[in-house]
Design a protein around this motif. Structure first.
Motif, PDB file in Angstrom:
ATOM      1  N   ASN A   4     -67.361   8.092  11.962  1.00 60.34           N
ATOM      2  CA  ASN A   4     -66.870   8.930  13.057  1.00 60.34           C
ATOM      3  C   ASN A   4     -68.003   9.283  13.998  1.00 60.34           C
ATOM      4  O   ASN A   4     -69.169   9.156  13.667  1.00 60.34           O
ATOM      5  CB  ASN A   4     -66.146  10.172  12.539  1.00 60.34           C
ATOM      6  N   PHE A  59     -63.310  11.569  23.520  1.00 53.32           N
ATOM      7  CA  PHE A  59     -62.485  11.475  22.329  1.00 53.32           C
ATOM      8  C   PHE A  59     -63.370  11.385  21.100  1.00 53.32           C
ATOM      9  O   PHE A  59     -64.380  10.695  21.103  1.00 53.32           O
ATOM     10  CB  PHE A  59     -61.580  10.239  22.373  1.00 53.32           C
ATOM     11  N   PHE A  61     -63.653   9.868  17.542  1.00 49.42           N
ATOM     12  CA  PHE A  61     -63.153   8.628  16.966  1.00 49.42           C
ATOM     13  C   PHE A  61     -63.411   8.654  15.461  1.00 49.42           C
ATOM     14  O   PHE A  61     -64.510   8.972  15.025  1.00 49.42           O
ATOM     15  CB  PHE A  61     -63.899   7.456  17.613  1.00 49.42           C
ATOM     16  N   GLU A  62     -62.389   8.348  14.659  1.00 50.90           N
ATOM     17  CA  GLU A  62     -62.546   8.286  13.209  1.00 50.90           C
ATOM     18  C   GLU A  62     -61.975   6.972  12.693  1.00 50.90           C
ATOM     19  O   GLU A  62     -60.845   6.615  13.013  1.00 50.90           O
ATOM     20  CB  GLU A  62     -61.818   9.444  12.530  1.00 50.90           C
ATOM     21  N   LYS A  73     -58.210   6.848  14.023  1.00 54.35           N
ATOM     22  CA  LYS A  73     -57.619   8.042  14.621  1.00 54.35           C
ATOM     23  C   LYS A  73     -58.505   8.508  15.756  1.00 54.35           C
ATOM     24  O   LYS A  73     -59.709   8.288  15.755  1.00 54.35           O
ATOM     25  CB  LYS A  73     -57.466   9.147  13.586  1.00 54.35           C
ATOM     26  N   SER A  74     -57.899   9.186  16.709  1.00 46.58           N
ATOM     27  CA  SER A  74     -58.632   9.658  17.864  1.00 46.58           C
ATOM     28  C   SER A  74     -58.016  10.974  18.329  1.00 46.58           C
ATOM     29  O   SER A  74     -56.808  11.152  18.254  1.00 46.58           O
ATOM     30  CB  SER A  74     -58.535   8.602  18.966  1.00 46.58           C
ATOM     31  N   TYR A  75     -58.871  11.871  18.782  1.00 49.13           N
ATOM     32  CA  TYR A  75     -58.366  13.118  19.360  1.00 49.13           C
ATOM     33  C   TYR A  75     -59.372  13.651  20.362  1.00 49.13           C
ATOM     34  O   TYR A  75     -60.552  13.355  20.289  1.00 49.13           O
ATOM     35  CB  TYR A  75     -58.050  14.157  18.272  1.00 49.13           C
ATOM     36  N   LYS A  83     -55.152  15.259  15.131  1.00 43.53           N
ATOM     37  CA  LYS A  83     -55.481  13.835  15.160  1.00 43.53           C
ATOM     38  C   LYS A  83     -54.247  13.004  15.471  1.00 43.53           C
ATOM     39  O   LYS A  83     -53.174  13.263  14.955  1.00 43.53           O
ATOM     40  CB  LYS A  83     -56.066  13.409  13.824  1.00 43.53           C
ATOM     41  N   ILE A 126     -64.129   3.295  22.029  1.00 40.98           N
ATOM     42  CA  ILE A 126     -65.145   3.790  21.097  1.00 40.98           C
ATOM     43  C   ILE A 126     -66.421   4.134  21.867  1.00 40.98           C
ATOM     44  O   ILE A 126     -67.532   3.943  21.376  1.00 40.98           O
ATOM     45  CB  ILE A 126     -65.434   2.764  19.977  1.00 40.98           C
TER      46      ILE A 126
END
Length: 156
Positions: A4, A59, A61-62, A73-75, A83, A126
């Motif tokens: 992440n 964002f 990023f995971e 996942k992104s938030y 998420k 990303i």
């Protein structure tokens, strides 16, 4: 494996917020001291920093690889951790991946087969992943693709 970019995004956004607050404080001080032209210049600079932050759309990023399924996942930074799954796909449906870099953005491109057998391409932002994180992400997905291809060859 988990990857992440939360630390990088937190650092960047905190720095951006500090710069905006300082610019607005300088604007208020200059306006109070009677330097109206300079206060407008600093207000414009603060608005440009704010606009840049909105356009950049930071964002978190995971990436998680559970062995059978890749989950990305992104938030947004200020979404209080809600998420949104951007991409979840079994390894066996992924055909290839690559990283594409533009001027200010970096994308993970995943080519995969959907449930009806069509080949689709998904671009995942990303941007705030470091170079080493992006390479680690690509290496992990590629290693799983190589394992899948070895299994297919051994089955034949």
């Amino acid at each position: 494996m988990k990857i992440n970019n939360k630390k990088e995004v937190n650092t960047y956004m905190a720095f951006q917020l500090v710069v905006m607050v300082l610019l607005f404080l300088i604007t208020i001080a200059l306006n109070h001291l009677g330097y109206h032209l300079f206060s407008r210049v600093f207000a414009l600079a603060a608005l440009l920093v704010l606009l840049y932050g909105i356009l950049k759309n930071q964002f978190v990023f995971e990436y998680e690889n559970s062995g059978q399924v890749i989950s990305i996942k992104s938030y947004q930074w200020l979404s209080l951790g809600r998420k949104m799954p951007v991409f979840e796909m079994p390894h066996k449906k992924i055909v290839r991946t690559k990283i594409k870099e533009h001027t200010f953005r970096k994308y993970l491109i995943i080519v995969f087969f959907n449930s009806s057998g069509k080949m689709l391409k998904r671009n995942i932002d990303i941007t705030f992943c470091s170079k080493s994180q992006a390479n680690q992400l690509l290496r992990d997905i590629t290693n799983n693709l190589a394992k899948k291809n070895k299994e297919l060859i051994s089955e034949k």
